[in-house]
Design an enzyme around this catalytic site. Structure first.
Site, PDB file in Angstrom:
ATOM      1  N   ARG A 103       0.852  -1.191   0.000  1.00  0.00           N
ATOM      2  CA  ARG A 103       0.000   0.000   0.000  1.00  0.00           C
ATOM      3  C   ARG A 103       0.886   1.237   0.000  1.00  0.00           C
ATOM      4  O   ARG A 103       1.938   1.252   0.645  1.00  0.00           O
ATOM      5  CB  ARG A 103      -1.004  -0.020   1.169  1.00  0.00           C
ATOM      6  CG  ARG A 103      -0.441   0.284   2.500  1.00  0.00           C
ATOM      7  CD  ARG A 103      -1.514   0.436   3.572  1.00  0.00           C
ATOM      8  NE  ARG A 103      -0.898   0.948   4.777  1.00  0.00           N
ATOM      9  CZ  ARG A 103      -1.539   1.313   5.851  1.00  0.00           C
ATOM     10  NH1 ARG A 103      -2.861   1.192   5.907  1.00  0.00           N
ATOM     11  NH2 ARG A 103      -0.903   1.782   6.902  1.00  0.00           N
ATOM     12  N   THR A 107      -1.292   7.625   0.147  1.00  0.00           N
ATOM     13  CA  THR A 107      -2.706   7.534  -0.263  1.00  0.00           C
ATOM     14  C   THR A 107      -3.418   6.369   0.425  1.00  0.00           C
ATOM     15  O   THR A 107      -4.644   6.305   0.408  1.00  0.00           O
ATOM     16  CB  THR A 107      -2.810   7.314  -1.781  1.00  0.00           C
ATOM     17  OG1 THR A 107      -2.214   6.034  -2.083  1.00  0.00           O
ATOM     18  CG2 THR A 107      -2.069   8.403  -2.554  1.00  0.00           C
ATOM     19  N   ASP A 201       4.434  -1.911  11.989  1.00  0.00           N
ATOM     20  CA  ASP A 201       4.489  -2.415  10.619  1.00  0.00           C
ATOM     21  C   ASP A 201       4.857  -3.896  10.663  1.00  0.00           C
ATOM     22  O   ASP A 201       5.993  -4.259  11.000  1.00  0.00           O
ATOM     23  CB  ASP A 201       5.525  -1.613   9.816  1.00  0.00           C
ATOM     24  CG  ASP A 201       5.523  -2.022   8.356  1.00  0.00           C
ATOM     25  OD1 ASP A 201       5.665  -3.230   8.065  1.00  0.00           O
ATOM     26  OD2 ASP A 201       5.372  -1.138   7.493  1.00  0.00           O
ATOM     27  N   ASP A 204       7.948  -5.057   8.522  1.00  0.00           N
ATOM     28  CA  ASP A 204       9.224  -4.602   9.098  1.00  0.00           C
ATOM     29  C   ASP A 204       9.578  -5.413  10.336  1.00  0.00           C
ATOM     30  O   ASP A 204      10.733  -5.780  10.553  1.00  0.00           O
ATOM     31  CB  ASP A 204       9.146  -3.121   9.485  1.00  0.00           C
ATOM     32  CG  ASP A 204       9.163  -2.209   8.263  1.00  0.00           C
ATOM     33  OD1 ASP A 204       9.337  -2.721   7.137  1.00  0.00           O
ATOM     34  OD2 ASP A 204       8.986  -0.996   8.440  1.00  0.00           O
TER      35      ASP A 204
HETATM   36  C1  PRP Z   1       0.615  -4.186   5.194  1.00  0.00           C
HETATM   37  C2  PRP Z   1      -0.140  -5.414   5.656  1.00  0.00           C
HETATM   38  C3  PRP Z   1      -1.330  -5.446   4.721  1.00  0.00           C
HETATM   39  C4  PRP Z   1      -1.610  -3.974   4.505  1.00  0.00           C
HETATM   40  C5  PRP Z   1      -2.775  -3.579   5.348  1.00  0.00           C
HETATM   41  O1  PRP Z   1       1.367  -4.471   4.064  1.00  0.00           O
HETATM   42  O2  PRP Z   1       0.629  -6.574   5.603  1.00  0.00           O
HETATM   43  O3  PRP Z   1      -1.079  -6.097   3.487  1.00  0.00           O
HETATM   44  O4  PRP Z   1      -0.430  -3.249   4.925  1.00  0.00           O
HETATM   45  O5  PRP Z   1      -3.157  -2.282   5.091  1.00  0.00           O
HETATM   46  P1  PRP Z   1      -4.555  -1.914   4.427  1.00  0.00           P
HETATM   47  O6  PRP Z   1      -5.605  -2.747   5.103  1.00  0.00           O
HETATM   48  O7  PRP Z   1      -4.707  -0.438   4.742  1.00  0.00           O
HETATM   49  O8  PRP Z   1      -4.480  -2.190   2.950  1.00  0.00           O
HETATM   50  P2  PRP Z   1       2.342  -3.412   3.395  1.00  0.00           P
HETATM   51  O9  PRP Z   1       1.638  -2.662   2.297  1.00  0.00           O
HETATM   52  O10 PRP Z   1       3.005  -2.576   4.442  1.00  0.00           O
HETATM   53  O11 PRP Z   1       3.401  -4.314   2.654  1.00  0.00           O
HETATM   54  P3  PRP Z   1       4.438  -5.369   3.299  1.00  0.00           P
HETATM   55  O12 PRP Z   1       3.648  -6.576   3.674  1.00  0.00           O
HETATM   56  O13 PRP Z   1       5.378  -5.632   2.159  1.00  0.00           O
HETATM   57  O14 PRP Z   1       5.118  -4.742   4.479  1.00  0.00           O
HETATM   58  N1  URA Z   2       0.167  -2.295   7.897  1.00  0.00           N
HETATM   59  C1  URA Z   2       0.863  -2.686   8.981  1.00  0.00           C
HETATM   60  O1  URA Z   2       1.838  -3.437   8.862  1.00  0.00           O
HETATM   61  N2  URA Z   2       0.464  -2.246  10.199  1.00  0.00           N
HETATM   62  C2  URA Z   2      -0.601  -1.425  10.361  1.00  0.00           C
HETATM   63  O2  URA Z   2      -0.921  -1.068  11.509  1.00  0.00           O
HETATM   64  C3  URA Z   2      -1.311  -1.021   9.217  1.00  0.00           C
HETATM   65  C4  URA Z   2      -0.919  -1.482   7.995  1.00  0.00           C
END
Ligand code: PRP
Ligand code: URA
Length: 210
Positions: A103, A107, A201, A204
């Site tokens: 994401r 945005t 996160d 991370d």
């Molecule tokens: C995080 C998480 C979800 C998303 C949730 O992924 O693992 O996929 O954010 O957010 P949303 O409900 O607002 O869409 P991220 O985009 O950070 O990617 P990552 O898994 O590579 O860290």
């Molecule tokens: N993605 C994450 O990893 N943590 C949050 O709290 C929201 C989105």
């Protein structure tokens, strides 16, 4: 959309350790796997099985085996990958497909950057893995993708969700057969789209990238 929030002291205990900002990645990864296995027990309650005749050392009897086509497990990269092992431990004969989504942190809109799934998901039960359901954008896009390929029902396993994201997902998946299994339903989203109290996160913290 059916929502099941786990109500078990062991799950809450493990989530509390995950939430703690001082928990290192190695513990975070191990606990994530354990939590998924516990949540998968509930998430697979309606998995389709068919009768099978077997011989025990004592007699003939009828048991059950997973139906064909086998369930498809879909971790959403990157953070969902940390849940895969815990899921396939419970259901080793499931197939696995992958969706890569990220994401935009300004945005909050998700983008799909990778897809490795069977072309035809007709009659498939799908299990999506993503630890965080924040705005619901990523999960909603993933679920819609699976239904467009022919999936018959989709169950998502998430460690944490925000009420705002759940409400958005309910609207986005109206008329679809969707179940969400959660470790906990948190209070809210903050102004950056993060779950509060949350765990930060997830990607991370799983992979040690700070
Ligand atoms: C995080 C998480 C979800 C998303 C949730 O992924 O693992 O996929 O954010 O957010 P949303 O409900 O607002 O869409 P991220 O985009 O950070 O990617 P990552 O898994 O590579 O860290
Ligand atoms: N993605 C994450 O990893 N943590 C949050 O709290 C929201 C989105």
């Amino acid at each position: 959309m059916r929502v099941h929030v786990a109500d078990h002291p062991l799950i809450t205990h493990k989530l509390t350790v995950l939430r703690n900002k001082n928990t290192p990645s190695v513990i975070f990864r191990a606990l994530t796997e354990e939590l998924v296995t516990l949540l998968a027990y509930e998430a697979t309650r309606a998995v389709r099985v068919e009768p099978v005749d077997i011989e025990t050392p004592v007699t003939s009897t009828t048991g059950v085996t997973l139906s064909q086509p086998k369930p498809l497990v879909v971790p959403i990269l990157r953070a969902g990958l940390g849940m895969l092992e815990g899921m396939v431990r419970l259901m080793p004969s499931a197939e696995v497909g992958f969706l890569g989504m990220v994401r935009n942190e300004e945005t909050l809109e998700p983008t799909t950057y990778a897809e490795r799934l069977p072309e035809d998901l007709s009659d498939r039960q799908c299990f999506v893995l993503d630890p965080m359901l924040a705005t619901g954008g990523s999960l909603g896009t993933a679920i819609e993708f699976l239904f467009k390929r022919g999936a018959v029902d989709v169950t998502a396993i998430c460690l944490l969700a925000a009420p705002e994201g759940l409400a958005a997902l309910e609207k986005a998946t109206e008329g679809r057969d969707v179940t969400i299994v959660l470790g906990a339903l948190d209070e809210r989203l903050n102004e950056h789209g993060y779950i509060v109290p949350g765990l930060g996160d997830a990607g991370d913290r799983l992979y040690g990238t700070v």
